[in-house]
Structures are given as C-alpha cells and as structure tokens.
Design a protein around this motif. Sequence first.
Motif, PDB file in Angstrom:
ATOM      1  N   ALA A 523       4.085 -65.728 -37.309  1.00 30.06           N
ATOM      2  CA  ALA A 523       4.150 -64.493 -38.097  1.00 30.06           C
ATOM      3  C   ALA A 523       5.252 -64.548 -39.147  1.00 30.06           C
ATOM      4  O   ALA A 523       5.041 -64.175 -40.310  1.00 30.06           O
ATOM      5  CB  ALA A 523       4.367 -63.294 -37.168  1.00 30.06           C
ATOM      6  N   THR A 524       6.427 -65.033 -38.754  1.00 29.15           N
ATOM      7  CA  THR A 524       7.531 -65.087 -39.721  1.00 29.15           C
ATOM      8  C   THR A 524       7.258 -66.098 -40.823  1.00 29.15           C
ATOM      9  O   THR A 524       7.615 -65.871 -41.986  1.00 29.15           O
ATOM     10  CB  THR A 524       8.843 -65.445 -39.011  1.00 29.15           C
ATOM     11  OG1 THR A 524       8.664 -66.654 -38.245  1.00 29.15           O
ATOM     12  CG2 THR A 524       9.284 -64.334 -38.078  1.00 29.15           C
ATOM     13  N   ALA A 525       6.645 -67.217 -40.458  1.00 29.57           N
ATOM     14  CA  ALA A 525       6.361 -68.230 -41.477  1.00 29.57           C
ATOM     15  C   ALA A 525       5.337 -67.737 -42.483  1.00 29.57           C
ATOM     16  O   ALA A 525       5.501 -67.919 -43.703  1.00 29.57           O
ATOM     17  CB  ALA A 525       5.877 -69.515 -40.810  1.00 29.57           C
ATOM     18  N   LEU A 526       4.276 -67.099 -41.981  1.00 30.06           N
ATOM     19  CA  LEU A 526       3.244 -66.610 -42.895  1.00 30.06           C
ATOM     20  C   LEU A 526       3.736 -65.431 -43.734  1.00 30.06           C
ATOM     21  O   LEU A 526       3.422 -65.317 -44.916  1.00 30.06           O
ATOM     22  CB  LEU A 526       2.001 -66.192 -42.099  1.00 30.06           C
ATOM     23  CG  LEU A 526       1.201 -67.306 -41.434  1.00 30.06           C
ATOM     24  CD1 LEU A 526       0.066 -66.724 -40.599  1.00 30.06           C
ATOM     25  CD2 LEU A 526       0.627 -68.275 -42.478  1.00 30.06           C
ATOM     26  N   GLY A 527       4.521 -64.555 -43.117  1.00 27.50           N
ATOM     27  CA  GLY A 527       4.929 -63.343 -43.819  1.00 27.50           C
ATOM     28  C   GLY A 527       6.255 -63.420 -44.523  1.00 27.50           C
ATOM     29  O   GLY A 527       6.670 -62.431 -45.169  1.00 27.50           O
ATOM     30  N   TYR A 528       6.925 -64.564 -44.456  1.00 27.63           N
ATOM     31  CA  TYR A 528       8.277 -64.655 -45.013  1.00 27.63           C
ATOM     32  C   TYR A 528       8.365 -64.274 -46.488  1.00 27.63           C
ATOM     33  O   TYR A 528       9.229 -63.459 -46.874  1.00 27.63           O
ATOM     34  CB  TYR A 528       8.829 -66.067 -44.796  1.00 27.63           C
ATOM     35  CG  TYR A 528      10.191 -66.291 -45.407  1.00 27.63           C
ATOM     36  CD1 TYR A 528      11.331 -65.780 -44.801  1.00 27.63           C
ATOM     37  CD2 TYR A 528      10.326 -67.006 -46.600  1.00 27.63           C
ATOM     38  CE1 TYR A 528      12.581 -65.973 -45.373  1.00 27.63           C
ATOM     39  CE2 TYR A 528      11.581 -67.201 -47.170  1.00 27.63           C
ATOM     40  CZ  TYR A 528      12.697 -66.686 -46.561  1.00 27.63           C
ATOM     41  OH  TYR A 528      13.932 -66.868 -47.117  1.00 27.63           O
TER      42      TYR A 528
END
Length: 653
Positions: A523-528
């Motif tokens: 989630a953090t990688a995609l939404g960063y």
Amino acid sequence: MHRGSNASGEGWLLRYRWSPEGYEEPLPPEIAFLAAHGVTIPQLIKAKRYALLWGVTPSEALLALGFMDEEAFYRALAAETGIPLLPADIAVSPSAPYDLGIRAGIVALQPNRRHLAFAIAPRGSAVQELLLRGPKLARQGVALVSPRRLAERVMAASADRIAQRAANELPDEDPALSARDGATKAQVISLATAVGAASFMATLAPDTMQQVVIGVISLVFLAMITVRLACCLERVPIRQRRKPALAPDDEERGDEHLPVYTIIVPLFRETRVLRQIVGALQALDYPAAKLDIKLVLEEDDAPMRAAVRAMEMPNFIEVLIAPVGQPRTKPRALNVALPLARGEFVVVYDAEDVPDRDQLRLAVATFARMPRSVVCLQARLVIDNLKDGLLATLFAIEYMALFDVINPGLASYGLPLPLGGTSNHFRTQVLRDIKGWDAWNVTEDADLGVRLACRGYDVADLPSATLEEAPMQLGAWMRQRARWMKGWMQVCVTHSRMPLTTARALGGAGSLGVLTMAFGTVATALGYPLFAALAVIAMTRLVLNGGAVPVSSMADAGFAALALVVFAAGFVSMLLPPVIGIARRGPWRLMLYVPLLPFYYVLVSVASWRGLAGLVTSPFTWNKTEHGLSARRRSLQITGSSEDLSPRRPVRV
C-alpha cells in the motif's frame, strides 16, 4: 610397514612405521588400501587425524581434503571389493523414490543382461561395511557408483517427476497456500464489490468517502509506522560479541559436535561470478567433510553448464541439473535440491554472495541456544559495491535499514520477518514438512516468512554478514524491484484468501506484523506519490494560511490532525531506520545521502506499479538480475582453484 592383500581390505596397512623413533601409527582399513591406488602414506595419516577432529569417517575426511577424486576413490573401491562399476548402458529404475534413493545411496536398476539389480553409492561407515561384505555383494547383482554419478543417473531417469514435484508439491497439497492459481473468485468478487461501492459512495458523498478512505489508510500507515519506530528502539549488535560455541569444552572436543550443513546455490546465467561463489564457499570456516553443497543449474543453461564443467570442483560440491519445467523461478530450483539435502540445517546463498567465514558455525550455535520453535535464522545482507554510483549507494542504505534495524527489531518482538532471498538458515526437516518454497511466487522468501508464522514457527536474527551486489543501472534495478513488489502482491493475494483462518493462525501480534509487512509494504509503495503530493499540498495550504488549518467541521479538524500526525510520523519512520543503520554499520559519510531517500522511494513506487501490471500480464515471469558487473566484484581475487582445498581454508585447525 605391515600390509595385507585380501579383497575385504582387512589387514591393509594397519600399521605404518613412519617416524625416526620407529613409532607405528595404525591406519584404518577403510582407507589403508588406497596406498596401492596413488594416495601417499602422509595423506592417509592426515585423513585419519582429520576424521578424528571432525567426527567423520576416514574416507569422508580423505575425500573432503581433496587427496583423491571421488570417481577415482570409487574405482579403487570397486577394484578392492570385486564389485563391478555401474555400466553406462544400464538405466536406473524411474519408479523408485528418487530423493530417498540418492540420500540413502541405493537405487533399483531396470532389468538388464548382466543381472544387476541395484546400484549403490556408499558413504561414511557404509564404505567400511562394504569392504567387509564386498565379495558377497558382488555375487548378489550389485553395482558400485559414486554418489555424484548416482545422483546424475537418478535425476535423469526421474526428470519429469522431479520437475512436477518441485513446481507443484505445495499447491497440489494446499492450493490456498500457493500463488499458482491466482486470486479466487471470492477475492475478485469482493474486490470488485468494494471498488464499486466506493465509487458509488464517492459520487453521492465525495467528502465523506474521502475521509473514510483517508482514515482507513491512515490506520494502516500508523500501524506500519509504529512497528518501524518500535524496531528502532531495539539495540542489536552488528556482529556476535563472543566467539560462537555450544559448550565450554568445544575447543577440546574439536568439531565433532558440528552437524552436516547443506548449502543450496541456484545458478542461472551466472558465469561471471561462478569462481567467486565457489571460492567463497571453500573459504567457509566449517569442516569440509560436513559440507553438503549443491549448485543447481538449469538444464537448458548451456553456458553455465559448460563453465561448471571447465572447473575442478571439490568433492563436497555437487552439481544438480534442474529439469526443464515451469515456472522458471528460483524457488523451483531450490525445491529440486531440498529433497536431496543431507544436512540437519540448510542455507540458501545467491550466486554473488560472500558470507562471513564463520556464518555456519554461528548459525549452529544460535540454533542450539534457541527454542525448537525457531526454525529459521536470517543473516544480515550487506551491499559491498555502494561506491558504484548513487543508485547502489541508496540501495545499500535501504539494506542497512532493513537488515540492521527493522528485521532484528521484528525478531526481538517475535513478529514475522520479511526474509531476504539469501542467507536464510533453516532446520531442514521443518522446511521439508511445509513443502519448501512456493515455486509460483516470485518473492518466495516473503511468502515463506508468512507461511512459517502461520504454522507457529519463529524466525530469529543472525548477526553475521553476507556481502551482496546491488544493481548499478536503473533498468536492472527497476526490473528487480518490480519482481520483488509483484511477489509481495502475490503474498497479499495468497494469504488473504481465508483472512479469518490466517488471523487465527497468526494471533494478534502476528496479524499486525503481517499486515504491516505485506499489505503495508504494498500500500505504501503504490500510494507513496499520491500521499506525498497530498502532504505537500496540505503543508502549502498551512503555510499560506499562516499556520491555521482551514476546517468546516470537527470531523475536518480531526482528519486534518490525523493527516499531519501520519505525515510527520511517517517521515520520521522513513528516515530514522536508515540513520540508525548507518550509525551501526557505517561509513558515516552515507548520512549525506539520507535526504535523497524520499526521492528514491518515488522510484520504488514506479517499480511497484510496474509490478502490479506484471501481476496481471505475466504473474510468474522472473526478471533475472545479472551479477558480477561492479568494479569491486571484478577485482575480487577469489579463484576457486584446487589449491584452496587445504584444511586452513574450509576448517579451523
């Protein structure tokens, strides 16, 4: 010198007068007969002494020391016992269990004109028994073959079964634990329903929907931030402070307490680093007779097979050929070798690895101190080519944060660890019980860490370094990272099929760990980029309004406060682990590059979106990373030559 000549080997060179004082040192018949086959008396005496030191049989010590080639030893053994060598035109039976046959050193043969029923490849104490029973066995249709040739013959005869087992043993037994079948219908329907409901709500009440989404995502982020910051509080050593030992009298006992250790190294298009990895394995401070090293090559990788044939491998390194099959992944190659492992423990190394010389000893000592629930130790992965450009430097800092701060912290709290793809040390039997690696997951280490946690097993930190090579070119880095993130997404898909069952198996703390480790990472990688842009916009508005937060309701104020807390804490949790990692391992000049990490994570996000696209279009494609390209690796003077087989390199004397 006293010698005998009976076919059983009894009486052969039992005593040899070798010193000026006339001292006679007895030689065991298991190797004494080799004096007639080119082995010198000093070599036989040395093999006997190392056998006592290592706690192995004399023949195992002699072969490990390289005093005789394995093929020559078994030819001499055949001549001494009268047992014929296995002819090349007689095939082994493809129906017998190939793994048990290879490990036990006996397989059935197909019917033949010579009336040979079994092929045997004795090791250790079985060699001495063969010398005693040789003439009788020669009349019972038994043929002799070296263990290396036996493995080659059996694997060639059972290629289809081996390929099938390596790829499908886990998914055939429990499809829910493998990425092979992709998302279930229930998962697809649930995702479509959630997206549809969110889209519908966004059209009716966009502000409310935005707050709900931000609130849910913020909770996941806060959980991840909390875990990362908690890991920073743990003080862990970079190296073991004291020399590893199992008992106070270890030095007096020598190395007889050490178990056989299996090392698996998958090699695919790795000709550049072949000599380096062989040299690094020979340099390990572990009794050579207790090393069971398996290099796994792909059947259709002709350049790699030619490079291996051109090298003179020590007797304790075995080359296995993985049959052609799908998927073409590293975990499938590992599953080919796992059933043949003879060691109590097994470790995986990558082709470019250079592990600490005492890493195996430290792993054995650590396992001995740990409860039986600890079935895996993760060593520290350290990038050694950080001078090869900015990308390699940032990659090295990222590894310091993960392997010197986050992973040791997770281990100290008993939470699941995101295993690295190399330097994982396992209890062999447990790894077999859970059916090894998922051949269909392209980040098999991450999946295995979750599966171990679901079975109630623990992973501990091993304060020992393994040097690795970072990609230097953006294209190579992007392909590698896209594969990693695609594998993390496969982990999320696999272990969310039965969420309640998974949560019960993991418990509260374990569920939190997997939520942050797997779903949080994705989630953090995609939404960063989106979250970073929203944070910048919010901060800009804050500055333009003189520090006042424009809100229209208490709910707006609450969400604004939550956003600011998540942003501030997230920024700290992003930069603090790398700072601590650099402080622990150095060099200090790397602190200058920490401010660049927010930009580096933009590249991670781009790679994650590429991984998501790959999950849809080519879920099982393995993006190969080339090694041996850095200037440092090209300059390493590790040759893997036969001269390196002297006891001072693989063992402590």
